[in-house]
Design a protein around this motif. Structure first.
Motif, short mmCIF file in Angstrom:
data_model
loop_
_atom_site.label_atom_id
_atom_site.label_comp_id
_atom_site.label_asym_id
_atom_site.label_seq_id
_atom_site.Cartn_x
_atom_site.Cartn_y
_atom_site.Cartn_z
N PHE A 112 0.83 -1.19 0.00
CA PHE A 112 0.00 0.00 0.00
C PHE A 112 0.87 1.25 0.00
O PHE A 112 1.63 1.51 0.94
N LEU A 113 0.77 2.02 -1.09
CA LEU A 113 1.55 3.25 -1.22
C LEU A 113 0.91 4.41 -0.49
O LEU A 113 1.59 5.36 -0.11
N ALA A 114 -0.41 4.37 -0.33
CA ALA A 114 -1.11 5.47 0.35
C ALA A 114 -2.41 4.95 0.93
O ALA A 114 -3.02 4.01 0.40
N ARG A 115 -2.80 5.56 2.04
CA ARG A 115 -4.08 5.24 2.66
C ARG A 115 -4.64 6.51 3.29
O ARG A 115 -3.95 7.20 4.05
N LEU A 116 -5.87 6.83 2.97
CA LEU A 116 -6.58 7.94 3.58
C LEU A 116 -7.75 7.36 4.36
O LEU A 116 -8.51 6.55 3.84
N ALA A 117 -7.90 7.77 5.61
CA ALA A 117 -8.96 7.22 6.45
C ALA A 117 -9.50 8.29 7.38
O ALA A 117 -8.77 9.18 7.83
N GLY A 118 -10.78 8.20 7.67
CA GLY A 118 -11.42 9.13 8.58
C GLY A 118 -11.72 8.48 9.92
O GLY A 118 -11.58 7.26 10.08
N HIS A 119 -12.16 9.30 10.87
CA HIS A 119 -12.45 8.79 12.22
C HIS A 119 -13.61 7.80 12.20
O HIS A 119 -13.70 6.91 13.04
N ARG A 120 -14.52 7.96 11.25
CA ARG A 120 -15.70 7.10 11.20
C ARG A 120 -15.55 5.96 10.20
O ARG A 120 -16.47 5.19 10.00
N SER A 121 -14.40 5.86 9.56
CA SER A 121 -14.19 4.79 8.58
C SER A 121 -14.14 3.44 9.28
O SER A 121 -13.77 3.33 10.45
N VAL A 122 -14.51 2.40 8.55
CA VAL A 122 -14.44 1.05 9.09
C VAL A 122 -12.98 0.72 9.41
O VAL A 122 -12.07 1.09 8.67
N GLU A 123 -12.77 0.05 10.52
CA GLU A 123 -11.40 -0.29 10.94
C GLU A 123 -10.87 -1.43 10.08
O GLU A 123 -11.51 -2.47 9.92
N ILE A 124 -9.68 -1.21 9.51
CA ILE A 124 -9.05 -2.22 8.66
C ILE A 124 -7.58 -2.38 9.04
O ILE A 124 -7.04 -1.59 9.82
N LEU A 125 -6.93 -3.40 8.45
CA LEU A 125 -5.57 -3.77 8.84
C LEU A 125 -4.48 -2.97 8.15
O LEU A 125 -3.34 -2.98 8.59
N THR A 126 -4.80 -2.31 7.06
CA THR A 126 -3.76 -1.74 6.23
C THR A 126 -3.23 -0.41 6.75
O THR A 126 -3.95 0.38 7.35
N THR A 127 -1.96 -0.17 6.46
CA THR A 127 -1.31 1.11 6.70
C THR A 127 -0.41 1.39 5.51
O THR A 127 -0.08 0.48 4.74
N THR A 128 0.00 2.62 5.34
CA THR A 128 0.93 2.95 4.26
C THR A 128 2.22 2.17 4.45
O THR A 128 2.81 2.18 5.52
#
Length: 254
Positions: A112-128
């Motif tokens: 994963f080259l980039a990840r954008l997430a908000g406070h209300r986004s579903v929790e997932i395992l990925t990070t940049t």
């Protein structure tokens, strides 16, 4: 007679001990994970720390140093891809409010080259910077659908872990799904990596028309409209592709 690992191989084995799950390790843990005598690990860790590849914290633990980040940023193709894609990813995030990913294929994994997430986004395992098996993610399946046949078969013949009870683990079923993805131009992955998540991904082509990356939105299954996500994700992928120099071939007139 089995060849002994080279110094370079042993240095790399030390660096390979670190991951998103184990970002900090003690000297003993490094020696055990790398399969090295403690004295050898101590010497190699010292060399890597002096060079800047490792940093020691106040508790005696080691983590990857900034030198590696600096070298990684010199990977111009991927850095350029990320910089070009970020404005489009930002627009997609603003429009959906969900996790937005940019990923590339590395062997049979996605990175994963980039990840954008908000406070209300579903929790997932990925990070940049993290990686996952391509078979379990929407971006990975898009990339495998357009990958070389030997790469695709390598992924399909390797054991496919069932991350949820809905994860497609049968190679023949997944092979058919990849063919459908290649024809449709996008992928919908429902509860493949998490029980409460659904993902939509689309391929990004570069100037040579090669599928170089994939963009995805991962949302909460109960509140996400796949029908609305598909055109948004495909449009984003098209915008990034155009910025990379891709031009759709003109249709032949009959």
């Amino acid at each position: 007679m089995e060849a002994r690992p080279t110094s370079a191989a042993r240095l790399l084995s030390v660096l390979d001990c670190f991951s998103a799950q184990t970002p900090v390790r003690s000297l003993t843990e490094i020696a055990q994970a790398a399969g090295l005598p403690l004295s050898t690990a101590h010497r190699l860790v010292g060399e890597l720390a002096e060079w800047g590849a490792l940093t020691r914290d106040e508790h005696g633990g080691y983590h990857l140093g900034l030198k590696l980040w600096e070298l990684g940023s010199l990977s111009l193709a991927r850095a350029s891809m990320r910089e070009i894609a970020l404005p489009y990813l930002g627009d997609l995030f603003d429009a959906t409010g969900e996790n937005v990913h940019l990923a590339v294929l590395d062997g049979t994994d996605v990175v994963f080259l980039a990840r954008l997430a908000g406070h209300r986004s579903v929790e997932i395992l990925t990070t940049t910077g993290s990686r996952l098996p391509a078979t379990t993610t929407a971006t990975g399946r898009v990339l495998l659908a357009h990958a070389a046949a030997d790469v695709r078969e390598s992924a399909l013949t390797s054991p496919i872990a069932a991350e949820t009870q809905h994860t497609t683990t049968d190679p023949e079923t997944l092979r058919a799904e990849l063919a459908d993805i290649a024809r449709a131009g996008y992928c919908v992955a429902d509860r493949q990596l998490a029980d409460d998540a659904v993902a939509v991904a689309a391929p990004i082509r570069d100037a040579s028309a090669r599928v170089a990356a994939a963009v995805a939105v991962v949302g909460r299954r109960e509140t996400t409209s796949v029908a609305h996500l598909v055109p948004a994700v495909v449009t984003t992928a098209t915008g990034v592709a155009r910025s990379l120099g891709y031009r759709r071939p003109a249709r032949r007139r009959v």
